[in-house]
Design a protein around this motif. Structure first.
Motif, PDB file in Angstrom:
ATOM      1  N   HIS A  17      40.458  47.327  11.784  1.00 53.34           N
ATOM      2  CA  HIS A  17      39.118  47.480  11.173  1.00 53.34           C
ATOM      3  C   HIS A  17      39.247  47.514   9.648  1.00 53.34           C
ATOM      4  O   HIS A  17      40.133  48.163   9.116  1.00 53.34           O
ATOM      5  CB  HIS A  17      38.476  48.780  11.654  1.00 53.34           C
ATOM      6  CG  HIS A  17      37.075  48.940  11.159  1.00 53.34           C
ATOM      7  ND1 HIS A  17      36.003  48.258  11.703  1.00 53.34           N
ATOM      8  CD2 HIS A  17      36.579  49.714  10.151  1.00 53.34           C
ATOM      9  CE1 HIS A  17      34.904  48.605  11.064  1.00 53.34           C
ATOM     10  NE2 HIS A  17      35.221  49.485  10.125  1.00 53.34           N
ATOM     11  N   PRO A  18      38.366  46.828   8.980  1.00 51.02           N
ATOM     12  CA  PRO A  18      37.401  45.846   9.502  1.00 51.02           C
ATOM     13  C   PRO A  18      38.136  44.548   9.869  1.00 51.02           C
ATOM     14  O   PRO A  18      39.284  44.356   9.472  1.00 51.02           O
ATOM     15  CB  PRO A  18      36.468  45.633   8.311  1.00 51.02           C
ATOM     16  CG  PRO A  18      37.340  45.869   7.114  1.00 51.02           C
ATOM     17  CD  PRO A  18      38.281  46.973   7.503  1.00 51.02           C
ATOM     18  N   PRO A  19      37.503  43.659  10.603  1.00 50.18           N
ATOM     19  CA  PRO A  19      38.173  42.416  10.985  1.00 50.18           C
ATOM     20  C   PRO A  19      38.471  41.559   9.758  1.00 50.18           C
ATOM     21  O   PRO A  19      37.664  41.477   8.835  1.00 50.18           O
ATOM     22  CB  PRO A  19      37.150  41.740  11.904  1.00 50.18           C
ATOM     23  CG  PRO A  19      35.835  42.350  11.549  1.00 50.18           C
ATOM     24  CD  PRO A  19      36.139  43.763  11.154  1.00 50.18           C
ATOM     25  N   PRO A  20      39.641  40.934   9.725  1.00 55.39           N
ATOM     26  CA  PRO A  20      39.995  40.087   8.577  1.00 55.39           C
ATOM     27  C   PRO A  20      39.286  38.743   8.630  1.00 55.39           C
ATOM     28  O   PRO A  20      38.609  38.415   9.602  1.00 55.39           O
ATOM     29  CB  PRO A  20      41.508  39.916   8.732  1.00 55.39           C
ATOM     30  CG  PRO A  20      41.740  40.038  10.205  1.00 55.39           C
ATOM     31  CD  PRO A  20      40.726  41.025  10.712  1.00 55.39           C
ATOM     32  N   GLU A  24      42.714  33.661  13.433  1.00 55.09           N
ATOM     33  CA  GLU A  24      44.003  33.823  14.090  1.00 55.09           C
ATOM     34  C   GLU A  24      44.134  35.165  14.805  1.00 55.09           C
ATOM     35  O   GLU A  24      44.805  35.289  15.824  1.00 55.09           O
ATOM     36  CB  GLU A  24      45.153  33.686  13.075  1.00 55.09           C
ATOM     37  CG  GLU A  24      45.311  32.291  12.499  1.00 55.09           C
ATOM     38  CD  GLU A  24      44.467  32.086  11.254  1.00 55.09           C
ATOM     39  OE1 GLU A  24      43.539  32.892  11.040  1.00 55.09           O
ATOM     40  OE2 GLU A  24      44.740  31.128  10.501  1.00 55.09           O
ATOM     41  N   TRP A  25      43.494  36.194  14.285  1.00 56.76           N
ATOM     42  CA  TRP A  25      43.614  37.536  14.828  1.00 56.76           C
ATOM     43  C   TRP A  25      42.852  37.726  16.137  1.00 56.76           C
ATOM     44  O   TRP A  25      43.147  38.624  16.918  1.00 56.76           O
ATOM     45  CB  TRP A  25      43.099  38.549  13.801  1.00 56.76           C
ATOM     46  CG  TRP A  25      41.685  38.263  13.362  1.00 56.76           C
ATOM     47  CD1 TRP A  25      41.296  37.447  12.360  1.00 56.76           C
ATOM     48  CD2 TRP A  25      40.484  38.781  13.957  1.00 56.76           C
ATOM     49  NE1 TRP A  25      39.931  37.402  12.262  1.00 56.76           N
ATOM     50  CE2 TRP A  25      39.403  38.228  13.244  1.00 56.76           C
ATOM     51  CE3 TRP A  25      40.202  39.649  15.010  1.00 56.76           C
ATOM     52  CZ2 TRP A  25      38.076  38.512  13.545  1.00 56.76           C
ATOM     53  CZ3 TRP A  25      38.896  39.943  15.322  1.00 56.76           C
ATOM     54  CH2 TRP A  25      37.844  39.387  14.594  1.00 56.76           C
ATOM     55  N   ALA A  26      41.868  36.877  16.380  1.00 51.37           N
ATOM     56  CA  ALA A  26      40.951  37.091  17.507  1.00 51.37           C
ATOM     57  C   ALA A  26      41.650  37.049  18.859  1.00 51.37           C
ATOM     58  O   ALA A  26      41.224  37.715  19.818  1.00 51.37           O
ATOM     59  CB  ALA A  26      39.829  36.057  17.459  1.00 51.37           C
ATOM     60  N   ALA A  42      49.372  48.271  21.931  1.00 47.07           N
ATOM     61  CA  ALA A  42      50.401  48.667  20.972  1.00 47.07           C
ATOM     62  C   ALA A  42      51.603  47.735  21.006  1.00 47.07           C
ATOM     63  O   ALA A  42      52.197  47.439  19.961  1.00 47.07           O
ATOM     64  CB  ALA A  42      50.843  50.105  21.250  1.00 47.07           C
ATOM     65  N   HIS A  43      51.969  47.265  22.213  1.00 52.34           N
ATOM     66  CA  HIS A  43      53.169  46.432  22.313  1.00 52.34           C
ATOM     67  C   HIS A  43      52.993  45.067  21.633  1.00 52.34           C
ATOM     68  O   HIS A  43      53.973  44.337  21.435  1.00 52.34           O
ATOM     69  CB  HIS A  43      53.574  46.238  23.772  1.00 52.34           C
ATOM     70  CG  HIS A  43      52.584  45.461  24.589  1.00 52.34           C
ATOM     71  ND1 HIS A  43      52.536  44.084  24.576  1.00 52.34           N
ATOM     72  CD2 HIS A  43      51.620  45.869  25.454  1.00 52.34           C
ATOM     73  CE1 HIS A  43      51.572  43.677  25.384  1.00 52.34           C
ATOM     74  NE2 HIS A  43      51.001  44.737  25.923  1.00 52.34           N
ATOM     75  N   GLN A  44      51.755  44.721  21.229  1.00 52.20           N
ATOM     76  CA  GLN A  44      51.514  43.470  20.516  1.00 52.20           C
ATOM     77  C   GLN A  44      51.681  43.610  19.004  1.00 52.20           C
ATOM     78  O   GLN A  44      51.448  42.645  18.258  1.00 52.20           O
ATOM     79  CB  GLN A  44      50.086  42.971  20.816  1.00 52.20           C
ATOM     80  CG  GLN A  44      49.905  42.406  22.202  1.00 52.20           C
ATOM     81  CD  GLN A  44      50.458  40.987  22.304  1.00 52.20           C
ATOM     82  OE1 GLN A  44      51.212  40.530  21.442  1.00 52.20           O
ATOM     83  NE2 GLN A  44      50.081  40.286  23.349  1.00 52.20           N
ATOM     84  N   TYR A  45      52.097  44.787  18.570  1.00 53.95           N
ATOM     85  CA  TYR A  45      52.221  45.087  17.132  1.00 53.95           C
ATOM     86  C   TYR A  45      53.021  44.014  16.388  1.00 53.95           C
ATOM     87  O   TYR A  45      52.547  43.441  15.408  1.00 53.95           O
ATOM     88  CB  TYR A  45      52.876  46.459  16.980  1.00 53.95           C
ATOM     89  CG  TYR A  45      53.298  46.834  15.584  1.00 53.95           C
ATOM     90  CD1 TYR A  45      52.380  47.316  14.660  1.00 53.95           C
ATOM     91  CD2 TYR A  45      54.639  46.735  15.205  1.00 53.95           C
ATOM     92  CE1 TYR A  45      52.781  47.689  13.379  1.00 53.95           C
ATOM     93  CE2 TYR A  45      55.044  47.110  13.929  1.00 53.95           C
ATOM     94  CZ  TYR A  45      54.115  47.579  13.025  1.00 53.95           C
ATOM     95  OH  TYR A  45      54.510  47.949  11.762  1.00 53.95           O
ATOM     96  N   ARG A  46      54.220  43.748  16.845  1.00 53.59           N
ATOM     97  CA  ARG A  46      55.077  42.800  16.132  1.00 53.59           C
ATOM     98  C   ARG A  46      54.503  41.385  16.180  1.00 53.59           C
ATOM     99  O   ARG A  46      54.444  40.698  15.149  1.00 53.59           O
ATOM    100  CB  ARG A  46      56.482  42.833  16.738  1.00 53.59           C
ATOM    101  CG  ARG A  46      57.417  41.787  16.144  1.00 53.59           C
ATOM    102  CD  ARG A  46      58.842  41.997  16.607  1.00 53.59           C
ATOM    103  NE  ARG A  46      59.705  40.921  16.147  1.00 53.59           N
ATOM    104  CZ  ARG A  46      61.026  40.922  16.241  1.00 53.59           C
ATOM    105  NH1 ARG A  46      61.640  41.973  16.778  1.00 53.59           N
ATOM    106  NH2 ARG A  46      61.752  39.901  15.815  1.00 53.59           N
ATOM    107  N   ASN A  47      54.080  40.949  17.367  1.00 56.15           N
ATOM    108  CA  ASN A  47      53.521  39.594  17.487  1.00 56.15           C
ATOM    109  C   ASN A  47      52.295  39.414  16.601  1.00 56.15           C
ATOM    110  O   ASN A  47      52.105  38.358  15.974  1.00 56.15           O
ATOM    111  CB  ASN A  47      53.162  39.306  18.945  1.00 56.15           C
ATOM    112  CG  ASN A  47      54.381  39.210  19.846  1.00 56.15           C
ATOM    113  OD1 ASN A  47      55.480  38.924  19.380  1.00 56.15           O
ATOM    114  ND2 ASN A  47      54.187  39.448  21.126  1.00 56.15           N
ATOM    115  N   PHE A  48      51.463  40.458  16.552  1.00 55.99           N
ATOM    116  CA  PHE A  48      50.246  40.385  15.746  1.00 55.99           C
ATOM    117  C   PHE A  48      50.571  40.247  14.264  1.00 55.99           C
ATOM    118  O   PHE A  48      50.052  39.349  13.572  1.00 55.99           O
ATOM    119  CB  PHE A  48      49.386  41.620  15.997  1.00 55.99           C
ATOM    120  CG  PHE A  48      48.194  41.734  15.100  1.00 55.99           C
ATOM    121  CD1 PHE A  48      47.069  40.937  15.303  1.00 55.99           C
ATOM    122  CD2 PHE A  48      48.197  42.622  14.027  1.00 55.99           C
ATOM    123  CE1 PHE A  48      45.976  41.037  14.460  1.00 55.99           C
ATOM    124  CE2 PHE A  48      47.107  42.728  13.192  1.00 55.99           C
ATOM    125  CZ  PHE A  48      45.990  41.925  13.403  1.00 55.99           C
TER     126      PHE A  48
END
Length: 481
Positions: A17-20, A24-26, A42-48
């Motif tokens: 928040h807020p959305p960038p 790509e983030w969606a 949470a496990h998507q932290y690195r990939n994100f």
């Protein structure tokens, strides 16, 4: 002035928040109507974050609460397979599973990984015994580090934390952003509905799984690729035999049931098979066994069939012929450090009473178990008998002879028991005896297990990595965390 998108940690999930700008983030997020913000696992932290950096999108990272550690270089000369495993893990982005047999130095490999990735580290183990073994080893290798425990009455908050899987799962929401490196010992325990939250609720960008027996009968080991990463390195006992591990041989001894045992065994199997045929159940698969268990609870005939199955199994496992063979083997290896394995506690206590051998089962008090193992280590007790409690999670002192009287149904259990006798000693050759009842399901199961063993082939070398060239630098390839 444009607001900066911020990533924060919230009880096992991440909030953006807020959305960038951009899109790509969606793909990573879902809208949470309760808080009117975007949330991602949470496990998507690195990939994100990797995707955001690749797309040139600025995101402020307030999620991580990692610490940088100062760890001295371990005072050891690693074996070649440990160097290769570390190299393979680093090449895979510091994520993945390493499969090594018991006694080949998985704990030392983990310490090398910690030194090369000096950030807050969570180590998960299946038992309290292993938790204390890891704790003692880490204090010896990194004496200046802050090492704590979670489990067994301890609830420390330290940069290096050794926890049981049970305790780590209970506290997963709190621990999820505290540790950059996760190490999962005996990682085949992780892919269960209860334990896998440790991984799912964590943002840890670096993950190492260690095991001697990766495959699970339920196939859940395939989830480890998602939870930890792919298998990046593997060696079998055969590949390390005679070098890192003692050379060994396997000896199978078949015994015949007595006429009375044979008659009763055949009667019980026929009773069981009639029910299986009526219900169209095939026990050659895990699904078939699960169906048998389910049907056995639904009718009197089903209960009778299950009782017949168990009684037949007890005859095959506990035939008097096995005890005669055991007597001969104990005489042959008199004075040699020997572990006797059985499938059930009743047989353990029967052998203990008949041969005056100390017994260890899950019913053995912790202090008594430790005292027995110490006397086994010193040689006061040259032989001990146990059921499944010493298969894993316990540091069994050096032994050279293993005698398996029952319980060789799975490849995992077999490898675990083999590992109890493979620790190297000059001039030692380990022997694993497998004593099975001829003409029973035990014989057929043993044949199936032997049929799925991997061929005894030399390991594939890793190009450019030779003995003595281990890279012990502490650089972190993904991001300076």
């Amino acid at each position: 002035m444009a607001r900066v998108s911020t990533l924060t940690f919230d009880r096992g999930t991440l909030i953006l928040h807020p959305p960038p700008k951009g899109s790509e983030w969606a793909q990573f997020v879902q809208w949470d109507e309760r808080i009117e913000k975007f949330r991602l696992p949470a496990h998507q932290y690195r990939n994100f974050l990797e995707a955001m950096r690749k797309g040139g999108i600025d995101v402020k990272d307030d999620a991580r609460h990692f610490q940088e550690l100062q760890l001295p270089t371990p005072e050891i000369q690693p074996f070649l397979h440990q160097q290769q495993a570390l190299h393979a893990w680093k090449q895979a982005g510091r994520r993945g599973v390493v499969v090594l047999p018991t006694g080949s130095g998985k704990t030392i490999l983990a310490q090398l990984v910690m030194h090369s990735t000096p950030r807050s580290t969570l180590i998960c183990v299946p038992t309290l015994d292993l938790m204390h073994q890891w704790y003692a080893g880490l204090l010896k290798t990194f004496p200046e580090a802050q090492v704590g425990l979670l489990g067994g009455g301890s609830k420390d908050d330290t940069p290096i934390l050794v926890s049981t899987y049970d305790s780590a799962a209970i506290h997963a929401e709190r621990l999820g952003n505290q540790y950059a490196l996760h190490i999962y010992d005996e990682c085949h325990h992780l892919p269960t509905d209860f334990y896998q939250v440790i991984s799912d609720y964590s943002i840890a960008p670096y993950r190492l799984g260690l095991t001697a027996t990766l495959e699970r009968t339920d196939g859940a080991h395939e989830r480890l690729t998602h939870l930890i990463g792919p298998t990046v390195f593997k060696r079998t006992p055969e590949q390390l035999s005679g070098g890192v591990l003692s050379p060994f041989k396997e000896v199978q001894i078949k015994v015949s049931l007595s006429p009375e045992e044979r008659q009763e065994y055949d009667r019980l199997i026929e009773e069981r098979n009639r029910f299986l045929k009526d219900q169209n159940i095939n026990l050659s698969s895990l699904q078939g066994w699960q169906q048998f268990v389910k049907q056995s609870a639904r009718s009197q005939a089903g209960r009778g069939a299950m009782l017949a199955h168990r009684s037949a199994r007890e005859i095959a496992f506990g035939t008097s012929g096995k005890l005669r063979v055991l007597s001969d083997l104990l005489s042959k290896h008199l004075g040699e450090r020997t572990v006797i394995f059985t499938d059930d506690n009743a047989t353990v206590y029967k052998i203990s009473e008949q041969f005056l051998i100390p017994a260890i089962t899950h019913q053995t008090p912790v202090k008594e178990r430790h005292a027995t193992l110490e006397r086994f280590r010193s040689g006061d007790y040259p032989v001990i008998v146990t059921s499944r409690v010493l298969n894993e999670g316990v540091d069994v002192p050096e032994a050279s002879i293993g005698m398996v009287l029952s319980g060789t149904a799975t490849q995992r259990e077999y490898i675990q028991r083999l590992g109890r006798i493979l620790r190297r000693k000059e001039g030692k050759e380990a022997i694993l005896y497998e004593v099975i009842s001829e003409g029973t399901s035990e014989e057929r199961v043993s044949e199936r297990r032997r049929g799925v063993e991997e061929p005894k082939k030399p390991p594939t070398p890793i190009k450019g990595l030779e003995q003595g060239t281990l890279d012990l630098n502490t650089s972190v390839s993904w991001e300076d965390l």
